[in-house]
Motif scaffolding. Structure first.
Motif, PDB file in Angstrom:
ATOM      1  N   VAL A 167      37.330  -4.679  53.760  1.00 54.91           N
ATOM      2  CA  VAL A 167      35.917  -4.485  53.462  1.00 54.91           C
ATOM      3  C   VAL A 167      35.073  -5.064  54.589  1.00 54.91           C
ATOM      4  CG1 VAL A 167      34.044  -5.011  51.856  1.00 54.91           C
ATOM      5  CG2 VAL A 167      36.338  -4.519  50.978  1.00 54.91           C
ATOM      6  N   PHE A 168      34.147  -4.267  55.104  1.00 52.20           N
ATOM      7  CA  PHE A 168      33.225  -4.702  56.138  1.00 52.20           C
ATOM      8  C   PHE A 168      31.869  -4.887  55.468  1.00 52.20           C
ATOM      9  CE2 PHE A 168      31.131  -3.973  60.448  1.00 52.20           C
ATOM     10  CZ  PHE A 168      31.687  -5.113  61.014  1.00 52.20           C
ATOM     11  N   GLU A 169      31.478  -6.135  55.263  1.00 50.84           N
ATOM     12  CA  GLU A 169      30.335  -6.459  54.412  1.00 50.84           C
ATOM     13  C   GLU A 169      29.167  -7.013  55.226  1.00 50.84           C
ATOM     14  OE1 GLU A 169      29.292  -9.425  50.628  1.00 50.84           O
ATOM     15  OE2 GLU A 169      31.264  -9.465  51.575  1.00 50.84           O
ATOM     16  N   ARG A 170      27.970  -6.546  54.914  1.00 48.81           N
ATOM     17  CA  ARG A 170      26.789  -7.131  55.536  1.00 48.81           C
ATOM     18  C   ARG A 170      26.461  -8.426  54.814  1.00 48.81           C
ATOM     19  NH1 ARG A 170      21.207  -3.871  55.809  1.00 48.81           N
ATOM     20  NH2 ARG A 170      20.943  -4.731  53.716  1.00 48.81           N
ATOM     21  N   THR A 171      26.537  -9.528  55.544  1.00 46.75           N
ATOM     22  CA  THR A 171      26.358 -10.849  54.951  1.00 46.75           C
ATOM     23  C   THR A 171      24.995 -11.456  55.267  1.00 46.75           C
ATOM     24  OG1 THR A 171      27.448 -11.825  56.887  1.00 46.75           O
ATOM     25  CG2 THR A 171      28.826 -11.361  54.951  1.00 46.75           C
ATOM     26  N   HIS A 172      24.264 -10.833  56.210  1.00 43.99           N
ATOM     27  CA  HIS A 172      22.934 -11.361  56.538  1.00 43.99           C
ATOM     28  C   HIS A 172      22.066 -10.236  57.070  1.00 43.99           C
ATOM     29  CE1 HIS A 172      20.074 -14.595  57.445  1.00 43.99           C
ATOM     30  NE2 HIS A 172      19.756 -13.881  58.507  1.00 43.99           N
ATOM     31  N   PHE A 173      20.791 -10.269  56.656  1.00 43.85           N
ATOM     32  CA  PHE A 173      19.815  -9.267  57.090  1.00 43.85           C
ATOM     33  C   PHE A 173      18.451  -9.951  57.122  1.00 43.85           C
ATOM     34  CE2 PHE A 173      16.993  -5.567  56.431  1.00 43.85           C
ATOM     35  CZ  PHE A 173      17.521  -4.661  57.341  1.00 43.85           C
ATOM     36  N   GLY A 174      18.147 -10.591  58.239  1.00 44.04           N
ATOM     37  CA  GLY A 174      16.898 -11.339  58.323  1.00 44.04           C
ATOM     38  C   GLY A 174      16.890 -12.269  59.519  1.00 44.04           C
ATOM     39  N   ALA A 175      16.125 -13.344  59.388  1.00 36.54           N
ATOM     40  CA  ALA A 175      16.011 -14.332  60.461  1.00 36.54           C
ATOM     41  C   ALA A 175      17.189 -15.305  60.423  1.00 36.54           C
ATOM     42  CB  ALA A 175      14.689 -15.093  60.343  1.00 36.54           C
ATOM     43  N   GLY A 176      17.397 -16.031  61.524  1.00 34.81           N
ATOM     44  CA  GLY A 176      18.427 -17.051  61.577  1.00 34.81           C
ATOM     45  C   GLY A 176      17.899 -18.371  61.037  1.00 34.81           C
ATOM     46  N   PRO A 177      18.730 -19.403  61.016  1.00 32.51           N
ATOM     47  CA  PRO A 177      20.076 -19.409  61.590  1.00 32.51           C
ATOM     48  C   PRO A 177      21.131 -18.885  60.621  1.00 32.51           C
ATOM     49  CG  PRO A 177      19.515 -21.603  60.812  1.00 32.51           C
ATOM     50  CD  PRO A 177      18.301 -20.752  60.577  1.00 32.51           C
ATOM     51  N   ILE A 178      22.237 -18.416  61.200  1.00 35.21           N
ATOM     52  CA  ILE A 178      23.405 -18.030  60.420  1.00 35.21           C
ATOM     53  C   ILE A 178      24.633 -18.679  61.048  1.00 35.21           C
ATOM     54  CG2 ILE A 178      22.422 -15.821  59.699  1.00 35.21           C
ATOM     55  CD1 ILE A 178      24.318 -14.528  61.818  1.00 35.21           C
TER      56      ILE A 178
END
Length: 270
Positions: A167-178
């Motif tokens: 599974v290739f999952e989007r884990t973040h969509f926004g500003a950092g930090p990550i």
């Protein structure tokens, strides 16, 4: 209970992707890039090159290196702006493209795409599908200049996609930090940088930046030593002046005492 009319509610969508023989064929010639796009991607590549050298990691850093994963149709592929490939493939200096079905050609641990001003839709709409099919471990889609279309939820500084099993999952969509498990470091968006610490101060530098920082640190240390030496000289000069002043005051006091004795002696003689 979640209010489905709430526009802030998140919905996870999962679907299966198969290689597209037509849409995923690499172009015969490189796609032109704007100068800001090329400058940022080259900077990131240099940052990762310096990190690989600093850590001694068995890896190479690709810049627009074609990644191909379908042996039956090697024209299918993608060319990340930056890719971290570990372990390093054999004959890395003669490498024309990364073919993951070949021995020693590992799938990139991390791929980075910088959103293009001229082609922003693909970076928000379906770019991740090709990376998901390729087997890449982690993907960053960076949009520091805010080119992403609002119709697709953009612009956002960082998109992060992470592979977990198949599974290739989007884990973040926004500003950092990550936090990136691929490199064990933090990615920030304002300004765009990578750091070893969660505080954002231990910044990854290019080799040129690190050399300049070391030179500046050496100059600062030299200046500090010179300042300390000058301060010591001033202190010694002040001590010498104080001693001379003390001697002068003693001599003056002795002279006054001697003069007083002479006056007393003359009175006695009278």
């Amino acid at each position: 209970m979640t209010n489905m009319s709430d526009s802030s509610a998140w919905v996870d969508v999962r679907y299966r992707v198969q290689p597209s023989a037509d849409a995923w064929i690499l172009p015969e010639v490189p796609v032109p890039e704007s100068r800001p796009h090329d400058k940022l991607s080259r900077h990131l590549a240099d940052v990762f090159e310096a990190w690989v050298a600093r850590t001694g990691l068995d890896a190479i850093v690709g810049h627009n290196l074609a990644v191909r994963w379908v042996k039956a149709n090697p024209k299918i592929g993608i060319d990340p702006d930056v890719a971290l490939i570990t372990p390093a493939p054999p004959q890395e200096h003669q490498l024309q493209s990364l073919c993951t079905w070949k021995a020693g050609h590992a799938v990139p641990r991390l791929a980075i795409e910088v959103v293009s001003k001229h082609h922003p839709y693909k970076d928000y709409r379906d770019l991740h599908e090709r990376y998901g099919a390729s087997g890449v471990g982690e993907l960053w889609v960076l949009d520091p200049e805010g080119h992403g279309p609002t119709s697709l939820g953009g612009p956002v500084p960082i998109q992060q996609w992470v592979r977990r099993d198949r599974v290739f999952e989007r884990t973040h969509f926004g500003a950092g930090p990550i936090f990136s498990e691929a490199i064990g470091a933090w990615l920030w968006s304002d300004p765009l940088r990578i750091t070893d610490d969660e505080d954002g101060s231990d910044v990854w530098l290019t080799a040129e930046q690190a050399a300049l920082a070391a030179e500046q640190a050496a100059l600062a240390a030299e200046q500090a030593a010179l300042t300390a030496k000058q301060a010591a000289l001033v202190e010694r000069e002040a001590e010498r002046a104080a001693k001379e002043e003390a001697l002068a005051q003693r001599d003056a006091a002795e002279a006054r005492a001697a003069e007083l004795e002479r006056k007393l002696a003359r009175r006695e003689e009278r």
